[in-house]
Design a protein around this motif. Structure first.
Motif, PDB file in Angstrom:
ATOM      1  N   MET A   1       3.490   1.132  -1.026  1.00  0.00           N
ATOM      2  CA  MET A   1       1.966   1.149  -0.880  1.00  0.00           C
ATOM      3  C   MET A   1       1.384   1.578   0.342  1.00  0.00           C
ATOM      4  O   MET A   1       1.727   0.798   1.370  1.00  0.00           O
ATOM      5  N   SER A   2       0.515   2.456   0.408  1.00  0.00           N
ATOM      6  CA  SER A   2      -0.097   2.629   1.892  1.00  0.00           C
ATOM      7  C   SER A   2      -1.055   1.623   2.152  1.00  0.00           C
ATOM      8  O   SER A   2      -1.788   1.241   1.499  1.00  0.00           O
ATOM      9  N   ASP A   3      -1.420   1.587   3.432  1.00  0.00           N
ATOM     10  CA  ASP A   3      -2.446   1.019   4.163  1.00  0.00           C
ATOM     11  C   ASP A   3      -3.814   1.551   3.589  1.00  0.00           C
ATOM     12  O   ASP A   3      -3.938   2.876   3.537  1.00  0.00           O
ATOM     13  N   PRO A   4      -4.905   0.757   3.256  1.00  0.00           N
ATOM     14  CA  PRO A   4      -6.211   1.388   2.723  1.00  0.00           C
ATOM     15  C   PRO A   4      -6.689   2.043   3.999  1.00  0.00           C
ATOM     16  O   PRO A   4      -6.486   1.738   5.503  1.00  0.00           O
ATOM     17  N   VAL A   5      -7.698   2.904   3.685  1.00  0.00           N
ATOM     18  CA  VAL A   5      -8.717   3.383   4.880  1.00  0.00           C
ATOM     19  C   VAL A   5      -9.258   2.672   5.619  1.00  0.00           C
ATOM     20  O   VAL A   5      -9.208   2.586   7.014  1.00  0.00           O
ATOM     21  N   SER A   6      -9.635   1.341   5.132  1.00  0.00           N
ATOM     22  CA  SER A   6     -10.607   0.455   5.792  1.00  0.00           C
ATOM     23  C   SER A   6      -9.619  -0.229   6.785  1.00  0.00           C
ATOM     24  O   SER A   6      -9.960  -1.372   7.472  1.00  0.00           O
ATOM     25  N   SER A   7      -8.138  -0.050   6.730  1.00  0.00           N
ATOM     26  CA  SER A   7      -7.211  -0.891   7.669  1.00  0.00           C
ATOM     27  C   SER A   7      -7.485  -0.296   9.107  1.00  0.00           C
ATOM     28  O   SER A   7      -6.981  -0.826   9.993  1.00  0.00           O
ATOM     29  N   ILE A   8      -7.987   0.878   9.220  1.00  0.00           N
ATOM     30  CA  ILE A   8      -8.364   1.489  10.315  1.00  0.00           C
ATOM     31  C   ILE A   8      -9.502   1.032  11.091  1.00  0.00           C
ATOM     32  O   ILE A   8     -10.393   0.729  10.552  1.00  0.00           O
ATOM     33  N   PRO A  13     -15.555  -0.632   3.821  1.00  0.00           N
ATOM     34  CA  PRO A  13     -15.547  -0.388   2.584  1.00  0.00           C
ATOM     35  C   PRO A  13     -16.383   0.667   2.131  1.00  0.00           C
ATOM     36  O   PRO A  13     -15.988   1.369   1.400  1.00  0.00           O
ATOM     37  N   ALA A  14     -17.554   0.830   2.829  1.00  0.00           N
ATOM     38  CA  ALA A  14     -18.318   2.272   2.748  1.00  0.00           C
ATOM     39  C   ALA A  14     -17.886   3.450   2.823  1.00  0.00           C
ATOM     40  O   ALA A  14     -17.525   4.377   2.279  1.00  0.00           O
ATOM     41  N   PHE A  15     -17.172   3.386   4.147  1.00  0.00           N
ATOM     42  CA  PHE A  15     -16.290   4.543   4.425  1.00  0.00           C
ATOM     43  C   PHE A  15     -15.160   5.016   3.734  1.00  0.00           C
ATOM     44  O   PHE A  15     -14.983   5.904   3.409  1.00  0.00           O
ATOM     45  N   GLU A  16     -14.613   3.869   3.244  1.00  0.00           N
ATOM     46  CA  GLU A  16     -13.147   3.929   2.366  1.00  0.00           C
ATOM     47  C   GLU A  16     -13.815   4.551   0.885  1.00  0.00           C
ATOM     48  O   GLU A  16     -13.069   5.454   0.517  1.00  0.00           O
ATOM     49  N   GLN A  17     -15.066   4.203   0.581  1.00  0.00           N
ATOM     50  CA  GLN A  17     -15.319   4.846  -0.574  1.00  0.00           C
ATOM     51  C   GLN A  17     -15.778   6.406  -0.299  1.00  0.00           C
ATOM     52  O   GLN A  17     -15.680   7.080  -1.186  1.00  0.00           O
TER      53      GLN A  17
END
Length: 115
Positions: A1-8, A13-17
């Protein structure tokens, strides 16, 4: 599984959404696209253009704190941001509206009948 956007760094979470709405679902996808292409896709997906959001993304991809952007570097990023913003047209939205009109999904005011 890939790292979520919010791991950057700097991206929550809002940016990830917002990225998910733009079809970007992992940190790897975002890194592969880079800041400019990612931000372009965010704008095309309806995210409101905001310079701070853009440079937070750039700084995060560089592993730097969001407020590390200053002086000439910030001015250069502003020019890039302005170019990205100018390149994103509202034509796809207008095209979608005309497509909906063509198939009869929207009703023109003149076609409404009093009840």
């Amino acid at each position: 599984m890939s790292d979520p956007v919010s791991s950057i760094r700097n991206l929550g979470p809002a940016f990830e959404q917002a990225c998910a709405r733009a079809g970007i679902h992992s940190a790897k996808e975002l890194r592969d696209l880079g800041a400019d292409a990612t931000y372009t896709r965010l704008l095309q997906a309806g995210t409101k253009a905001h310079f701070i959001g853009y440079y937070v993304l750039v700084m995060g991809l560089q592993g730097r704190p969001w407020n590390d952007c200053k002086g000439d570097e910030k001015k250069a990023l502003r020019h890039r941001f302005d170019a990205i913003k100018a390149s994103v047209s509202t034509v796809p939205q207008n095209r979608m509206i005309s497509d909906l009109d063509a198939i009869g999904v929207r009703v023109a005011p003149k076609d409404l009948k009093p009840v």
